[in-house]
Design an enzyme around this catalytic site. Structure first.
Site, PDB file in Angstrom:
ATOM      1  N   ASP A  47       0.813  -1.216   0.000  1.00  0.00           N
ATOM      2  CA  ASP A  47       0.000   0.000   0.000  1.00  0.00           C
ATOM      3  C   ASP A  47       0.847   1.267   0.000  1.00  0.00           C
ATOM      4  O   ASP A  47       0.520   2.237  -0.685  1.00  0.00           O
ATOM      5  CB  ASP A  47      -0.986  -0.014   1.169  1.00  0.00           C
ATOM      6  N   ARG A  76       0.778  -6.531  10.301  1.00  0.00           N
ATOM      7  CA  ARG A  76       0.385  -5.142  10.590  1.00  0.00           C
ATOM      8  C   ARG A  76      -1.037  -5.093  11.144  1.00  0.00           C
ATOM      9  O   ARG A  76      -1.317  -5.693  12.165  1.00  0.00           O
ATOM     10  CB  ARG A  76       0.571  -4.260   9.360  1.00  0.00           C
ATOM     11  N   THR A  93       2.538  -7.810  -0.950  1.00  0.00           N
ATOM     12  CA  THR A  93       2.649  -7.696   0.499  1.00  0.00           C
ATOM     13  C   THR A  93       2.323  -9.037   1.120  1.00  0.00           C
ATOM     14  O   THR A  93       1.336  -9.679   0.737  1.00  0.00           O
ATOM     15  CB  THR A  93       1.717  -6.617   1.090  1.00  0.00           C
TER      16      THR A  93
END
Length: 388
Positions: free
Chosen positions: A143, A211, A165
């Site tokens: 992102d 995350r 990712t």
């Protein structure tokens, strides 16, 4: 198999025909990789290069994010040919190098007094593209990197994004490449901990990356038969976690495995961070929750408890066969987007097809685990505690 139609672009134009077709005025393209590395990066690069060469284009590789375009060393924008990408599909990392500190809109510049000042050098990036005669950029990133690509796209740079990712938190794509290899690493680690946990009658707490999304923890925890899985989407009560451990103890199961996502939070609490040292400055990063959970479990239950943080092991190593194939598909699809002039887009997996969606749509919000979704219900049906 014919590729599916692309989603209409930001300008509201009608959906394009299936991806594929003539090269138009494209003569030279560039590739860069940004953000954290992920298994499959080299496979994407190989697919882009071979697809471009097949169309008669030349390919340049930009080293270390956008840094290669802002360097005084011209060798940091390098030609890529078939020999350069031979035998790299199975390799981890990226032959171009990567960084999460190459924001051209806030480029760190060291002043004579030693202080750091951020400057907007995006204009220099675009000028460097022109100077190198580059017609389009394929930006491979998560992102953060794709937000930069989107901003450059809005300034007129022809960009196509590829979703990279291990966190699997980009919207619009069913999977990001690198995710399933990271899950495999987590699954393998959890599986190996079962034997030592059972032998010593311990609780083992495994902290994984992700995350603000719990995809790695949930997939890895389920595949590895964890007893407790804590994810950011479901705030946890540590007493409920301990209840699960006591319940297993009462049933004669005197060991437990707890899989913790780094971004998970206790109910009413905050995410745990730690200071990472090195480079130009220190940074606060997610991490450390596994240790805290382990200490609290030991205090409340009296069970011997150990913690393990997998960390960057999840980013490295050989990509799984699935990640290799999806990486190759993404790279080839990105080249088709360039061929059709579908700029300002990101290639995305919408099984069984690869589509092109607007970058703005892909970046509109993070993709998190739906708390009422099938995978959460599966965990609950199996008796896994989610700490709620």
């Amino acid at each position: 198999m014919t590729e599916s139609k692309a989603i209409p672009g930001d300008d509201g134009s009608a959906a394009t025909a299936p991806l594929g077709g003539g090269a138009g005025k494209i003569r030279k393209i560039a590739i860069n990789t940004g953000g954290g590395d992920a298994p499959g990066l080299n496979a994407v690069i190989r697919a882009i290069v071979l697809s471009a060469l097949h169309r008669g284009w030349s390919v340049m590789g930009i080293e270390h994010g956008y840094g290669g375009l802002l360097s005084d060393d011209p060798g940091r924008v390098i030609p890529l040919g078939s020999d350069d990408v031979r035998g790299i599909t199975h390799r981890g990392g990226t032959i171009l190098g990567t960084t999460n500190r190459s924001d051209p809109f806030a480029w760190p510049v060291r002043l004579p007094d030693g202080s750091i000042e951020e400057r907007d050098r995006s204009g220099e990036v675009i000028e460097s593209f022109r100077r190198h005669g580059i017609d389009a950029l394929i930006a491979i990133g998560g992102d953060g990197s794709l937000h930069l690509a989107h901003r450059l796209s809005k300034r007129g740079l022809p960009v196509v994004g590829v979703p990279k990712t291990i966190d699997n938190d980009l919207c619009g794509t069913s999977l990001t490449f690198g995710f399933l290899t990271a899950v495999e690493t987590a699954t393998d680690a959890i599986g190996k901990l079962h034997s030592t946990a059972e032998s010593h009658r311990r609780v083992m707490v495994v902290e994984v990356m992700g995350r603000h999304a719990g995809w790695i923890a949930l997939y890895g925890g389920l595949a590895g038969s964890a007893d407790v899985i804590l994810i950011p989407e479901i705030p946890f009560d540590i007493e409920r976690v301990c209840d699960k451990i006591r319940e297993r103890e009462a049933a004669g199961r005197d060991f437990s495995i707890v899989c913790v996502a780094e971004g998970a939070t206790p109910a009413g609490g905050e995410m745990v961070t730690k200071t990472v040292h090195g480079g130009a400055d220190d940074q606060e990063r997610l991490g450390g929750l596994g240790d805290l959970v382990a200490r609290e479990i030991a205090r409340r239950t009296g069970k011997e408890t150990r913690s393990l943080t997998l960390g960057h092991l999840q980013r490295g190593g050989t990509p799984t066969s699935y990640d290799r194939v999806i990486s190759l598909r993404f790279g080839a699809a990105a080249a088709r987007c360039v061929a059709r002039g579908r700029f300002g887009t990101m290639v995305a997996l919408d099984p069984p097809h690869v589509r092109a969606i607007p970058l703005a749509e892909a970046l509109a919000r993070p993709k998190v685990v739906p708390v009422d979704g099938d995978i959460v219900m599966t965990a609950q049906a199996l008796g896994v505690s989610l700490g709620d």
